[in-house]
Design a protein around this motif. Sequence first.
Motif, short mmCIF file in Angstrom:
data_model
loop_
_atom_site.label_atom_id
_atom_site.label_comp_id
_atom_site.label_asym_id
_atom_site.label_seq_id
_atom_site.Cartn_x
_atom_site.Cartn_y
_atom_site.Cartn_z
N VAL A 22 45.23 53.35 41.64
CA VAL A 22 45.92 52.04 41.59
C VAL A 22 45.05 50.96 41.88
O VAL A 22 44.34 51.21 42.93
N PHE A 23 45.02 49.79 41.55
CA PHE A 23 43.82 48.70 41.75
C PHE A 23 44.28 47.33 41.55
O PHE A 23 45.53 47.49 40.90
N PRO A 24 43.94 46.55 42.20
CA PRO A 24 44.32 45.01 42.04
C PRO A 24 44.20 44.58 40.35
O PRO A 24 43.16 45.11 39.63
N SER A 25 45.10 43.99 39.86
CA SER A 25 45.15 43.53 38.64
C SER A 25 43.87 42.36 38.37
O SER A 25 43.47 41.87 39.24
N GLY A 26 43.45 42.33 37.13
CA GLY A 26 42.20 41.59 36.88
C GLY A 26 41.01 42.16 37.07
O GLY A 26 39.89 41.34 36.91
N GLN A 27 40.84 43.38 37.35
CA GLN A 27 39.77 44.10 37.61
C GLN A 27 39.81 45.59 36.55
O GLN A 27 40.55 45.90 36.28
N THR A 28 38.41 45.99 36.54
CA THR A 28 38.46 47.20 35.69
C THR A 28 38.90 48.30 36.65
O THR A 28 38.33 48.22 37.86
#
Length: 536
Positions: free
Chosen positions: A344-350
């Motif tokens: 799970v990670f911030p949108s807009g990133q790889t």
Amino acid sequence: MAHAADPGKPATNRVAASAVDLDKAAASSFKKFSSPADKSVRKSLPGAQNEAAATVQAEGAVAGNPDLAIVLNAESTTAHGLNLATEIISAPASLSITIEWGDGTKDTTTAGGSTTLYNSHTYAELGQYDVKVTVTDAANQAEVVNAFPVHTAGSDFTPYGPTRLLDTRSGIGAAKAKVPARGKARLKVGGNGSIPTGVTAVVLNVTVTNATQAGHVTVFGSGHEQPITSNVNFEAGQTVPNLVIVPVGKDGYVELFNGGWESIDLLADVTGYFTRSAASGYTSMTPARFVDSREGLGTAKGQVAGQAVFSTQISGLRGVPQGISAVALNVTVTNPKETGHLTVFPSGQTAPSTSSVNFTAGQTIANSVIVPVGADGKISVRNGAWAGADVIVDVVGYYSQASNGAYMPLAPGRMLDTRDPSWPYGQLPARDWLPLEISGTEPGIAGYVLNTTVTNTQGAGFLSVAPDPNSVEDYENGTWVEPARPGASTLNWTAGKTVPNLVQASAGTTGIVDFWNQGWEPVDLVVDIFGYYETK
């Protein structure tokens, strides 16, 4: 325990009281500040007021009030609050006193000579402030000032990463070797990468892998006494994650203790840290479901394909405002077709090379996740397996500059253990809830950081955690109402498994938290506390 199956049964003495005193557990976070009398700075005022001076002197005052001085003593008492004792040393005189709190506000009062004043103040934002006290004796043309810096006790959150800080398999953050039985791995947090020194606590997703025997891991701040609590429980052959929010030692390190009798590999991914400077506070929520791939909620209906990524909106939905910096989640994987992990990670990133939830084929498993939110208010989820899995995401709270819940880390403590011989009620019955009083009606407590562990399971089930609408008096008087059964899960288990998960639980309005056994057989429940969020 109040019985859902028998709502007419008296509930007297059925509210469990916490075995942890929050004030004592938080004592190390509260600081004292002082400035002695010899730090007082005196100056003469222009212009004589002879008539007033004569009046004062006629009452026995010393001309000029040469001993006029101030002694300051303060102590932080809450995350945002401070108690100040101002001792004024003076001959009998008409005195005007001004207390400037350093945040643009002030209090004023008067006195007739030597006295001690007691004041309390709550700061809207965390940080360091210069408190200044001025005492004016106009009749004697004298004024003294004493000032000192004070610091609020709470900590605000700064999102970071996700970034891998530790992997003993490859030598990241520690030696390239398994952590030996009853041994420790030391992990540098403060000053690591762009994490500043002086952090008070850190959010880590800790994963155990390559275990050959059952055991547990305990994570704690360097220089702190090793607690009896556990953060991750594991069995032979399992890869098990669990989120931890752990104090950081003064040297910037945390320690990870292998409580098993065989060596293990450890991984730790950071998603944020806490400092005593104003950043993002926390707002707790009753758990709300944002994603369920089985129903098409928050993403396309159907399993998330292997190696696939989806993004989902968090900000602006179901009570979560725009402009948040990070979100607290409970992420569940169910019906996976093969072994894998979610990231799970911030949108807009790889997608980073970190993991949030690890799973095996056919397993249902949940893990708490704290993750930064992208600029568009979304988060992204990647299925790292090569085959499909269903994904469920529940939001339990969020971090933002507008939120004022400051974190107060505690010396970890065991609040409840139904296995303990002194516990009078036995296991948590099936389809039942256990109300645990944590802070009662103490004002300003917004939520708690808990680690829940379910053990001695006989079948499959799941645990839900939610605030209780009833008070202690309601339970004692038999006037309680049955709380609504939660739909969100905190952790899932199968027969014979011991399963932990971190919970950021809302305090609600009564300071009582309910733990629901949503299975059909009784289980044992262990609850440890690691900190709380306070708005005052």
